[in-house]
Design an enzyme around this catalytic site. Structure first.
Site, short mmCIF file in Angstrom:
data_model
loop_
_atom_site.label_atom_id
_atom_site.label_comp_id
_atom_site.label_asym_id
_atom_site.label_seq_id
_atom_site.Cartn_x
_atom_site.Cartn_y
_atom_site.Cartn_z
N HIS A 168 0.81 -1.23 0.00
CA HIS A 168 0.00 0.00 0.00
C HIS A 168 0.84 1.27 0.00
CE1 HIS A 168 -4.09 -1.70 0.82
NE2 HIS A 168 -3.35 -2.75 1.10
N ASP A 197 3.52 9.33 -0.39
CA ASP A 197 2.34 8.55 -0.03
C ASP A 197 2.10 7.52 -1.12
OD1 ASP A 197 0.20 7.93 1.66
OD2 ASP A 197 -0.33 10.04 1.90
C1 GDG Z 1 -2.05 3.58 3.54
C2 GDG Z 1 -1.05 4.30 2.64
C3 GDG Z 1 -2.82 4.42 0.87
C4 GDG Z 1 -8.09 10.33 8.37
N1 GDG Z 1 -8.33 11.06 9.48
C5 GDG Z 1 -9.47 10.56 10.01
C6 GDG Z 1 -9.91 9.52 9.20
N2 GDG Z 1 -9.05 9.39 8.20
C7 GDG Z 1 -9.18 8.41 7.12
C8 GDG Z 1 -9.23 9.06 5.77
C9 GDG Z 1 -8.78 7.92 4.86
C10 GDG Z 1 -7.84 7.12 5.77
O1 GDG Z 1 -8.09 7.52 7.10
C11 GDG Z 1 -6.39 7.43 5.48
O2 GDG Z 1 -6.02 6.88 4.26
P1 GDG Z 1 -4.71 7.35 3.51
O3 GDG Z 1 -4.72 6.73 2.17
O4 GDG Z 1 -4.72 8.83 3.42
O5 GDG Z 1 -3.47 6.97 4.40
P2 GDG Z 1 -2.84 5.70 5.24
O6 GDG Z 1 -3.61 5.45 6.48
O7 GDG Z 1 -1.43 6.08 5.46
O8 GDG Z 1 -2.96 4.41 4.29
C12 GDG Z 1 -1.79 5.23 1.67
C13 GDG Z 1 -3.70 3.60 1.78
O9 GDG Z 1 -2.91 2.79 2.66
C14 GDG Z 1 -4.64 2.70 0.98
O10 GDG Z 1 -3.94 1.86 0.12
O11 GDG Z 1 -3.63 5.34 0.15
O12 GDG Z 1 -0.88 5.84 0.78
O13 GDG Z 1 -0.12 5.05 3.43
O14 GDG Z 1 -9.86 7.10 4.52
O15 GDG Z 1 -10.51 9.57 5.53
N3 GDG Z 1 -11.03 8.81 9.43
C15 GDG Z 1 -11.75 9.17 10.53
N4 GDG Z 1 -11.37 10.18 11.37
C16 GDG Z 1 -10.25 10.90 11.15
O16 GDG Z 1 -9.93 11.81 11.91
N5 GDG Z 1 -12.88 8.51 10.80
#
Ligand code: GDG
Length: 507
Positions: A157, A365
Site C-alpha cells: 500500500h 504517499d
Molecule cells: C495507507 C497508505 C494508501 C483520516 N483522518 C481521520 C480519518 N481518516 C481516514 C481518511 C482515509 C484514511 O483515514 C487514510 O487513508 P490514507 O490513504 O490517506 O493513508 P494511510 O492510512 O497512510 O494508508 C496510503 C492507503 O494505505 C490505501 O492503500 O492510500 O498511501 O499510506 O480514509 O478519511 N477517518 C476518521 N477520522 C479521522 O480523523 N474517521
C-alpha cells in the site's frame, strides 16, 4: 472457485449486525468476499502480556475472521520496531529516520513465521491468499517453506523507492528476495512499479523479463500497478447527508463566513504536516488580504505514539500551530484550528464538503485516500479546490488538482491563494474531470483487477493494463487557465499510449 483468504496486519472483527461501512480495506474487499466467502486473518490489535497461543474465531455473514494477539516483545520488536521504525521510513524515502536493530529484524521474521504457522492449518487446498502490506512481506516465503502451494498475492500500500534508497537498510536483499515467494506483487502507481522493478533487478541480481516478471526455480512472480480507489458515490452521498448534521453545522456557524482549508490524516511524518503549517504561515505573510478571511482546520488522528519520531512530530506541530496563532490571531479569529484526535468518518465527510480547499500534501504517499475523498465530497455546483502533493500516488490520476511540492512553502502559499480565489467555472471544470475519473474506478474494481491478475494470469493482463491506465498517467502542473485538459479524447489517447506500452513490454 476456492475461498478468498485475506491476511492483513490489523483485523477489525465487525460487531454483530454492523454494516461493513467502516472504510479502508473492509469496504474494498466487501464485494470480493461477497460472491465466494472467505477468511480474514491477522493481528487482533491486542497486546497480551502472556498471549495464549490460540487463534480466536468469529463468523460474520460468509466471512470467517481468525485473529491472534501479539506478545509485548513481538509488538515492540516486530510492529513498533522493524515495521514502523525501519521499513516504514525506508519505504517513504526517509533514511534519516531509519532506525535498524538486528533483534527487531529477527522479531519481524519470527512474527511472520508465527502468522504462517497459525494460518496454514486454516487453509484449504484451493484457497487464494491475498497478503497486504509491508508488515507481512515475508509471510509468503514462510508459507512456501511450510509447503503451501496456494496462489498467493501481495499488495504493497505504501511507496516503493528505487534500490539506491532501499538498499540503505541492512537486510534489504532479504526483504526483496522474499517477494519472489508470491505469484503476483501489486503496488499503487507506475512510479512505485519502477522502484519495485529496480529493487527486484538489483536486489536479487535476477533478470526482470519484459512485462515485469521474474522466473526463479520453476516459479513466476509478476509485478504490476493497481491504483487503489474509493467508493466514490457512497462517499459523495455521505458528505451530502452530513452537511446538515449538527457537527458540520456548528463548524459552519463558527467560521462566521470565512473560507475553510481542511487537512485530515493520521499524525505521521510522511504526511507533511509541519511543511503544511509553514505554507499556511507563508500564505498569511505573502497574501495578507486573506488575514481574518480564512481558517485552516487540521484533524490529526493520533498514531504510533510509542515511536520516538512521532512524539517529536507532535511537539513540532503544536509549536508551529501555536506560533502562527500567536503571530496572526485577532480577538475574534484564530487562523489554525488543530484537532489532535480522530473525528467520526461521517462528520469528516461533512467537513470536507464545506471546505473551500482540501490541503493534502504528504512528502510521500502510496496513494492517499483523503485526496480522493475530498473530491468525492464536493458539491459539483460549487466545489472546493484540491491542493495536492505531487509525491502522493493520487497525483498520478488527478492532474486537475493544484499540484505542489510540499517542501516549497511559498509555492504552496501561491497554490493556496490560487485555490481561494479560483473562479467558479474553473473549479467546476477541474472537479468534474476528477470526479468522473474517480467514478470510473470503483474500489471493488480495484480488488477484482488484482484478484483476476492473480487467479487468471494469462487473460487478465490486457484488461488490467487498460483499466489501470485510466487512472495512472503522468501528472502535469496545469496552468490555471488550462483547467480541463482531460476531456475524453485526451484520456483515450493516454489509455492507448499506456496500454500500448504494457502490451509491448508483455510480448
Ligand atoms: C495507507 C497508505 C494508501 C483520516 N483522518 C481521520 C480519518 N481518516 C481516514 C481518511 C482515509 C484514511 O483515514 C487514510 O487513508 P490514507 O490513504 O490517506 O493513508 P494511510 O492510512 O497512510 O494508508 C496510503 C492507503 O494505505 C490505501 O492503500 O492510500 O498511501 O499510506 O480514509 O478519511 N477517518 C476518521 N477520522 C479521522 O480523523 N474517521
Amino acid at each position: 472457485m476456492g475461498r478468498l483468504v485475506i491476511v492483513s496486519n490489523r483485523v477489525g472483527v465487525p460487531k454483530r449486525g454492523d454494516a461493513p461501512t467502516a472504510g479502508g480495506l473492509a469496504v474494498a474487499l466487501k464485494d470480493a468476499f461477497s460472491n465466494r466467502g472467505g477468511l480474514w486473518f491477522g493481528w487482533s490489535g491486542t497486546v497480551s502480556a502472556d498471549p495464549p497461543d490460540v487463534v480466536k474465531h468469529a463468523r460474520r455473514g460468509n466471512v470467517d475472521y481468525a485473529v491472534i494477539d501479539l506478545s509485548q516483545e513481538a509488538y515492540e520488536g516486530f510492529y513498533a520496531g522493524h515495521a514502523n521504525a525501519a521499513l516504514w521510513p525506508v519505504f517513504h524515502f526517509r533514511l534519516g529516520l531509519l532506525s535498524y536493530d538486528r533483534d527487531h529484524a529477527e522479531c519481524y521474521r519470527a512474527a511472520n513465521r508465527r502468522y504462517a504457522e497459525k494460518l496454514l492449518p486454516l487453509l484449504r487446498p484451493d484457497d487464494t491468499i491475498w497478503v497486504h502490506d509491508y508488515q507481512l512481506i515475508p509471510l509468503g516465503a514462510e508459507l512456501r517453506a511450510m509447503g503451501s502451494r496456494h496462489r498467493i498475492g501481495f499488495f504493497h500500500h505504501i511507496p516503493f523507492p528505487p534500490w539506491a534508497v532501499f538498499s540503505a537498510m541492512p537486510g534489504a536483499e532479504e526483504v526483496i528476495r522474499a517477494l519472489l515467494a508470491y505469484d503476483l506483487v501489486g503496488v499503487q502507481t507506475h512510479r512505485d512499479l519502477t522502484g519495485l522493478l529496480d529493487c527486484m533487478a538489483q536486489g536479487t541480481g535476477m533478470k526482470v523479463r519484459a512485462g515485469g516478471e521474474i522466473r526463479f526455480r520453476g516459479r513466476r512472480t509478476r509485478f504490476r500497478a493497481f491504483p487503489i480507489a474509493i467508493a466514490t458515490d457512497e462517499f459523495a452521498e455521505l458528505a451530502a447527508r452530513n452537511v446538515t448534521q449538527p457537527a458540520t453545522q456548528r463548524l459552519q456557524a463558527s467560521l462566521a463566513g470565512r473560507d475553510l482549508i481542511i487537512g485530515a490524516e493520521r499524525l505521521d511524518y510522511t504526511k507533511g504536516l509541519p511543511e503544511r503549517l509553514r505554507a499556511f504561515g507563508a500564505l498569511l505573510e505573502r497574501f495578507p488580504e486573506h488575514s481574518s478571511h480564512v481558517t485552516y482546520l487540521q484533524v490529526a488522528a493520533r498514531s504510533r505514539e510509542d515511536v520516538e519520531s512521532y512524539k517529536d512530530l507532535k511537539r513540532e506541530i503544536e509549536h508551529l500551530a501555536g506560533r502562527i496563532n500567536g503571530d496572526y490571531s485577532d480577538a475574534d479569529w484564530t487562523p489554525v484550528r488543530y484537532v489532535g484526535r480522530a473525528v467520526p468518518r461521517d462528520t469528516l465527510a461533512g467537513f470536507y464538503r464545506i471546505a473551500k480547499v482540501g490541503l493534502v500534501t504528504p512528502l510521500r504517499d502510496g496513494m492517499n485516500l483523503v485526496a480522493k475523498e475530498y473530491v468525492a465530497a464536493q458539491d459539483p455546483e460549487d466545489p472546493g479546490v484540491l491542493v495536492l502533493s505531487r509525491f502522493a500516488g493520487a497525483a498520478e490520476g488527478m492532474p486537475e488538482a493544484l499540484l505542489v511540492n510540499p517542501l516549497d512553502a511559498y509555492g504552496m502559499a501561491e497554490a493556496l491563494n490560487a485555490a481561494l480565489t479560483m473562479p467558479l467555472e474553473e473549479r467546476r471544470e477541474r472537479h468534474a474531470a476528477m470526479f468522473r475519473r474517480l467514478q470510473a474506478h470503483s474500489v471493488s474494481g480495484w480488488a477484482k483487477s488484482f484478484l483476476d491478475a492473480l487467479e487468471r494470469p494469462d487473460t487478465s493482463d490486457t484488461t488490467h493494463s487498460r483499466a489501470a491506465a485510466l487512472s495512472v498517467f503522468q501528472p502535469r502542473l496545469l496552468s490555471r487557465s488550462a483547467a480541463t485538459s482531460s476531456d475524453s479524447a485526451s484520456e483515450e489517447s493516454v489509455v492507448s499510449h499506456v496500454a500500448g506500452w504494457s502490451t509491448a513490454r508483455a510480448s
